[in-house]
Design an enzyme around this catalytic site. Structure first.
Site, short mmCIF file in Angstrom:
data_model
loop_
_atom_site.label_atom_id
_atom_site.label_comp_id
_atom_site.label_asym_id
_atom_site.label_seq_id
_atom_site.Cartn_x
_atom_site.Cartn_y
_atom_site.Cartn_z
N CYS A 113 128.40 134.84 19.19
CA CYS A 113 129.26 133.81 18.58
C CYS A 113 130.71 133.94 19.02
O CYS A 113 131.46 132.97 19.01
CB CYS A 113 129.18 133.88 17.07
SG CYS A 113 127.50 133.69 16.48
N HIS A 257 134.47 129.11 14.71
CA HIS A 257 133.07 129.07 15.15
C HIS A 257 132.26 128.51 13.99
O HIS A 257 132.46 128.91 12.84
CB HIS A 257 132.62 130.49 15.52
CG HIS A 257 131.14 130.65 15.45
ND1 HIS A 257 130.28 129.85 16.18
CD2 HIS A 257 130.35 131.48 14.72
CE1 HIS A 257 129.03 130.20 15.91
NE2 HIS A 257 129.05 131.17 15.02
N ASN A 287 124.54 125.81 14.07
CA ASN A 287 125.30 126.91 14.69
C ASN A 287 124.85 127.04 16.15
O ASN A 287 123.69 127.38 16.41
CB ASN A 287 125.02 128.18 13.88
CG ASN A 287 125.71 129.43 14.42
OD1 ASN A 287 126.09 129.48 15.58
ND2 ASN A 287 125.84 130.43 13.58
#
Ligand code: UT7
Length: 330
Positions: A113, A257, A287
């Site tokens: 991430c 993020h 995500n």
């Protein structure tokens, strides 16, 4: 030393939209649970012919176009992904070929991430020291081909989606553009969010037993990750602002993020930042790990959420654990 700034952004999302209700067909979950716990309404999944490299190349093509550059202008590629097309070689070299770039260097970054901000730090440094003029930074991810669609995997599977984003980093005057990047890691938590197999530490790298034990699917200790995420996001945003001599009030936009809408909300509350200053598009894409920030950036530019002179903070937390931020005078 000269500055470095983002001179073009682009994104590519697969056309296949997967709403929460579709997942109800595969596992014991519900649209209500997913929306309440994560904010996600739908995500995109790749179809035949689409991969991290092909999506990354498309996003990069658009970023170059917006920067007014052509493939021959690219001096270096940094490609961030946790889902490369192959064990080796990496996606950077595939993109070098797909875009018809000169025989430039192509580096893959494996920081999940936080991968995009780690990659941006590499680009920032190369441009600031004058080594290269135009560095392509790509974040692309294919999760859908590696998720556990049984009820056992539901906590992880409902979160993730596929997509790609890219930026071009070029030179600027000192003091404008990317003001700095901050990266951190804490490897003792590697197994709290990881995918073990196939593994070069095992011989063979994948076995019937590993498949039976579902070790080829991602594992996440959700609540544990959540708590660390809220803490580290807040810290690394404050670190960026403090080091550059800014207060929270100076910030025009935070682009975190897209891990979970509740994480972004908790970070905003923790810092005392109004939610209007926090960008969110997790509702549409889920995500997408290394792709989420460049996708969000491109949407922000398109929607006019960022304009020249704005102070923008990018921040991330994820597997590793790794966390990072970038402060940008747009
Ligand atoms: O990208 C960066 C890294 N990732 C993250 O930052 C994600 C961090 N973690 C999270 O976002 C959250 O922990 C999750 C969204 C993964 C889970 O939300 P939660 O509020 O922490 O739920 P939980 O894991 O504590 O589970 C609560 C309940 C459990 O049932 P019981 O034990 O209370 O009966 C789970 O079995 O919800 C159940 N559950 C589900 N129910 C329906 C877990 N996943 C699902 C699901 N659908 N998909």
């Amino acid at each position: 030393m000269r500055g470095a700034r983002i001179i073009g952004t682009g994104r590519y999302l697969p056309s296949r939209v997967v709403p929460n209700v579709e997942l109800e067909n595969y596992m014991d979950t519900s649209d209500e649970w997913i929306q309440q716990r994560t904010g996600i309404k739908e995500r995109r999944y790749v179809q035949e012919g689409e991969s991290s490299a092909t999506m990354g190349a498309e996003a990069a093509r658009k970023a170059l176009e917006k920067a007014g550059l052509s493939p021959e202008d690219v001096d270096f590629v940094v490609f961030a992904t946790l889902s490369p097309d192959y064990f080796f070689p990496g996606c950077g070299v595939l993109v070098q070929d797909m875009l018809g770039l000169r025989e430039v260097g192509a580096l893959d970054v494996r920081n999940q991430c936080s991968g995009f901000i780690y990659a941006l730090q590499v680009a920032e440094s190369l441009v600031k020291v004058g080594r290269y003029d135009h560095v392509l930074v790509i974040g692309a991810e294919v999760h859908s081909t590696g998720l556990d669609f049984s009820t056992e995997g539901r906590d992880v599977t409902v979160i993730f989606g596929d997509g790609a984003g890219a930026v071009v980093v070029g030179p600027s005057d000192p003091g404008e553009g990317i003001l700095g990047t901050w990266t951190h890691s804490e490897g003792k938590y590697a197994k709290q969010l990881w995918c073990e197999a196939p593994s070069s530490a095992c011989n063979p790298r994948i076995s019937e037993e590993m498949l039976r034990e579902r070790r080829h699917f991602p594992y996440m200790n959700g609540r544990y990750v959540f708590t660390h995420a809220v803490k580290r996001f807040s810290e690394v945003i404050s670190e960026a602002l403090e080091e550059c001599g800014y207060a929270l009030e100076d910030l025009d936009l935070l682009i975190p993020h897209q891990a979970n809408l509740r994480i972004s909300q908790a970070v905003a509350k923790n810092l005392g930042l109004s939610e209007e200053k926090v960008f969110s598009n997790i509702q549409k894409y889920g995500n997408t790990t290394a792709a989420s920030i460049p996708i969000a950036l491109d949407e922000c530019v398109e929607e006019g959420r960022v304009s020249r002179g704005d102070l923008v903070c990018l921040a991330s937390f994820g597997s590793g654990f790794t966390w990072a931020s970038a402060l940008v005078r747009w």
